[in-house]
Scaffold this active site. Structure first.
Site, mmCIF file in Angstrom:
data_model
loop_
_atom_site.group_PDB
_atom_site.id
_atom_site.type_symbol
_atom_site.label_atom_id
_atom_site.label_comp_id
_atom_site.label_asym_id
_atom_site.label_seq_id
_atom_site.Cartn_x
_atom_site.Cartn_y
_atom_site.Cartn_z
ATOM 1 N N ASP A 277 0.947 -1.266 -0.150
ATOM 2 C CA ASP A 277 0.094 -0.081 0.445
ATOM 3 C C ASP A 277 1.068 1.274 0.000
ATOM 4 O O ASP A 277 1.994 1.084 0.144
ATOM 5 C CB ASP A 277 -0.946 -0.082 1.340
ATOM 6 C CG ASP A 277 -1.524 1.236 1.354
ATOM 7 O OD1 ASP A 277 -2.282 1.552 0.241
ATOM 8 O OD2 ASP A 277 -1.798 2.018 2.454
ATOM 9 N N SER A 278 0.374 2.324 -0.249
ATOM 10 C CA SER A 278 1.121 3.734 -0.006
ATOM 11 C C SER A 278 1.419 3.972 1.258
ATOM 12 O O SER A 278 2.289 4.789 1.365
ATOM 13 C CB SER A 278 0.088 4.778 -0.428
ATOM 14 O OG SER A 278 -1.089 4.894 0.141
ATOM 15 N N TYR B 168 -0.638 8.330 -2.471
ATOM 16 C CA TYR B 168 -0.488 8.039 -4.025
ATOM 17 C C TYR B 168 -1.814 8.691 -4.637
ATOM 18 O O TYR B 168 -1.853 8.864 -6.011
ATOM 19 C CB TYR B 168 -0.828 6.451 -4.143
ATOM 20 C CG TYR B 168 0.547 5.865 -3.949
ATOM 21 C CD1 TYR B 168 1.699 6.369 -3.423
ATOM 22 C CD2 TYR B 168 0.483 4.427 -4.497
ATOM 23 C CE1 TYR B 168 2.830 5.630 -3.346
ATOM 24 C CE2 TYR B 168 1.780 3.679 -4.072
ATOM 25 C CZ TYR B 168 2.842 4.142 -3.702
ATOM 26 O OH TYR B 168 3.754 3.376 -3.607
ATOM 27 N N GLY B 169 -2.816 8.962 -3.777
ATOM 28 C CA GLY B 169 -4.312 9.432 -4.154
ATOM 29 C C GLY B 169 -4.308 10.743 -4.935
ATOM 30 O O GLY B 169 -5.159 11.188 -5.706
ATOM 31 N N CYS C 286 -3.840 -1.100 -1.987
ATOM 32 C CA CYS C 286 -4.239 0.469 -2.281
ATOM 33 C C CYS C 286 -5.251 0.313 -3.455
ATOM 34 O O CYS C 286 -4.850 0.029 -4.385
ATOM 35 C CB CYS C 286 -2.893 0.922 -2.556
ATOM 36 S SG CYS C 286 -3.095 2.760 -2.942
ATOM 37 N N ASN C 287 -6.182 1.144 -3.341
ATOM 38 C CA ASN C 287 -7.238 1.415 -4.197
ATOM 39 C C ASN C 287 -6.650 2.272 -5.428
ATOM 40 O O ASN C 287 -6.819 1.788 -6.476
ATOM 41 C CB ASN C 287 -8.391 2.075 -3.731
ATOM 42 C CG ASN C 287 -9.241 1.244 -2.790
ATOM 43 O OD1 ASN C 287 -10.306 0.755 -3.207
ATOM 44 N ND2 ASN C 287 -9.038 1.112 -1.613
ATOM 45 N N THR C 288 -5.880 3.095 -5.037
ATOM 46 C CA THR C 288 -5.219 4.246 -5.973
ATOM 47 C C THR C 288 -4.163 3.205 -7.095
ATOM 48 O O THR C 288 -4.409 3.350 -8.104
ATOM 49 C CB THR C 288 -4.661 5.137 -5.464
ATOM 50 O OG1 THR C 288 -5.330 5.976 -4.679
ATOM 51 C CG2 THR C 288 -3.907 6.306 -6.506
ATOM 52 N N GLU D 215 -5.450 9.116 9.922
ATOM 53 C CA GLU D 215 -4.032 8.984 10.507
ATOM 54 C C GLU D 215 -3.818 9.552 11.731
ATOM 55 O O GLU D 215 -2.739 9.363 12.489
ATOM 56 C CB GLU D 215 -3.001 9.534 9.234
ATOM 57 C CG GLU D 215 -3.040 8.379 8.043
ATOM 58 C CD GLU D 215 -1.869 8.110 7.232
ATOM 59 O OE1 GLU D 215 -0.909 9.133 7.528
ATOM 60 O OE2 GLU D 215 -2.091 7.548 6.368
ATOM 61 N N CYS E 223 -11.410 3.454 -0.349
ATOM 62 C CA CYS E 223 -9.836 3.789 -0.171
ATOM 63 C C CYS E 223 -9.306 2.924 1.643
ATOM 64 O O CYS E 223 -10.398 2.750 2.015
ATOM 65 C CB CYS E 223 -10.082 5.235 0.389
ATOM 66 S SG CYS E 223 -8.443 5.947 0.924
ATOM 67 N N THR E 224 -8.423 2.697 1.382
ATOM 68 C CA THR E 224 -7.822 1.779 2.554
ATOM 69 C C THR E 224 -8.195 2.348 3.855
ATOM 70 O O THR E 224 -8.471 1.760 4.763
ATOM 71 C CB THR E 224 -6.555 1.451 2.333
ATOM 72 O OG1 THR E 224 -5.715 2.875 2.162
ATOM 73 C CG2 THR E 224 -6.016 0.751 1.294
ATOM 74 N N HIS E 225 -8.064 3.454 3.767
ATOM 75 C CA HIS E 225 -8.380 4.279 5.221
ATOM 76 C C HIS E 225 -10.147 4.372 5.666
ATOM 77 O O HIS E 225 -10.215 4.295 6.935
ATOM 78 C CB HIS E 225 -7.942 5.768 5.194
ATOM 79 C CG HIS E 225 -6.486 5.807 5.214
ATOM 80 N ND1 HIS E 225 -5.596 5.264 4.117
ATOM 81 C CD2 HIS E 225 -5.556 6.529 6.154
ATOM 82 C CE1 HIS E 225 -4.200 5.723 4.375
ATOM 83 N NE2 HIS E 225 -4.339 6.216 5.516
HETATM 84 N N1 DGL Z 1 -4.229 3.735 -0.022
HETATM 85 C C1 DGL Z 1 -4.680 5.055 -0.654
HETATM 86 C C2 DGL Z 1 -6.134 4.260 -1.455
HETATM 87 O O1 DGL Z 1 -6.460 3.118 -0.924
HETATM 88 C C3 DGL Z 1 -4.933 5.998 0.172
HETATM 89 C C4 DGL Z 1 -3.935 6.915 0.684
HETATM 90 C C5 DGL Z 1 -3.250 7.617 -0.626
HETATM 91 O O2 DGL Z 1 -3.727 8.464 -1.226
HETATM 92 O O3 DGL Z 1 -1.924 7.174 -0.832
HETATM 93 O O4 DGL Z 1 -6.296 4.662 -2.385
#
Ligand code: DGL
Length: 274
Positions: free
Chosen positions: A13-14, A45-46, A76-78, A155, A187-189
């Site tokens: 993940d990012s 990454y988003g 990571c979704n992105t 976070e 999104c993971t969060h």
């Molecule tokens: N992990 C990213 C996602 O799921 C969220 C955090 C980021 O922007 O890197 O898209």
């Protein structure tokens, strides 16, 4: 060389968010070992371009190969939206992302075909959820909304905070007006603020956490490929390893607040070397 079945799964993940996916894999396929990489030096990454996210993801895949992983999950979704197809072409080991499993479950679960997606700017801009949902369920209406502030709020640890609730009210207003019946936490969060989202969007909306379905699909994929760990190597003392590109202590503190156990060590590596 350990047998393939006993090799770990690479999850990346990012940053810390992908731990929500790792946690689900630990719950649903407890016999599997995991090597987790969080790109804490280069998060988020988003807000980055596709080229950059592909370059980062390639480097991480190269690093994970050095740990002899048998499969890779892009948590990571992105990165799933931007880099999965490229990595699939380039790697000869099974690789999956979180977007398609999440979209599949939403397309199935939605009662009226009126689906909301909340995610990063990049994921929303790629329209990957919308396009995949509509390919599975033609005629579905998909409302997408970028909610970038949620990442910082999570976070910061403000999971059930009035500020987070106020931000959610604003972000989710359109979803409420459109009366979505299903909402993807894309999104993971976001699964970490599920209860706040639930409070704002209402009880009647089905919330989809792609991590849950991803773990189920991973289990099926490993079985299909004859790669599932059957537990022969249960003497393994440390089935989960964690690597980051920066701020290892901060990562560890966050991980210990969301995983069901305390992690003992997190190693920092220079990802630019890969
Ligand atoms: N992990 C990213 C996602 O799921 C969220 C955090 C980021 O922007 O890197 O898209």
């Amino acid at each position: 060389m350990i047998p393939v079945r006993e090799a770990p799964i690479g999850v990346f993940d990012s940053g810390v968010g992908g731990l929500t996916v790792a946690r689900e894999i630990m719950r649903q396929i407890p016999k599997e070992r995991i090597v987790y990489f969080g790109d804490t030096a280069r998060v988020p990454y988003g807000t980055k371009s596709q080229d950059t996210v592909i370059r980062y993801s390639r480097q991480i895949a190269r690093f994970l190969r050095t740990r002899n992983v048998k499969a890779i999950v892009i948590a990571c979704n992105t990165a799933s939206a931007y880099a999965l197809e490229t990595l699939k072409e380039e790697l000869e080991l099974p690789i999956m992302g979180v977007v398609k499993p999440g979209a599949r479950v939403a397309a199935r679960a939605s009662t009226g075909g009126n689906i909301g997606v909340i995610a990063t700017e990049a994921t929303v801009g790629s329209h990957i959820y919308r396009d995949y949902i509509q390919s599975l369920r033609p005629g579905a209406r998909v409302c997408e909304k970028a909610c970038p502030l949620f990442v910082s709020l999570v976070e910061e640890g403000w999971l059930k905070d009035p500020v987070t609730e106020a931000v959610a009210e604003r972000y989710l207003q359109e979803m409420k007006e459109r009366r979505v019946d299903t909402l993807i936490l894309g999104c993971t969060h976001y699964p970490l603020i599920r209860s706040t989202v639930r409070k704002v969007i209402g009880e009647e909306v089905t919330l989809v956490n792609p991590a849950y379905e991803t773990a189920i699909e991973l289990r099926e994929l490993l079985r299909r490929e004859g790669m599932d760990n059957q537990g022969h190597n249960k003497t393994e003392e440390n089935p989960y390893e964690f690597f980051v590109s920066d701020a290892a202590e901060r990562f560890k503190a966050f991980a210990n607040s969301i995983l069901p156990f305390d992690i003992t060590s997190t190693r920092q590596i220079n990802i630019e070397e890969y």
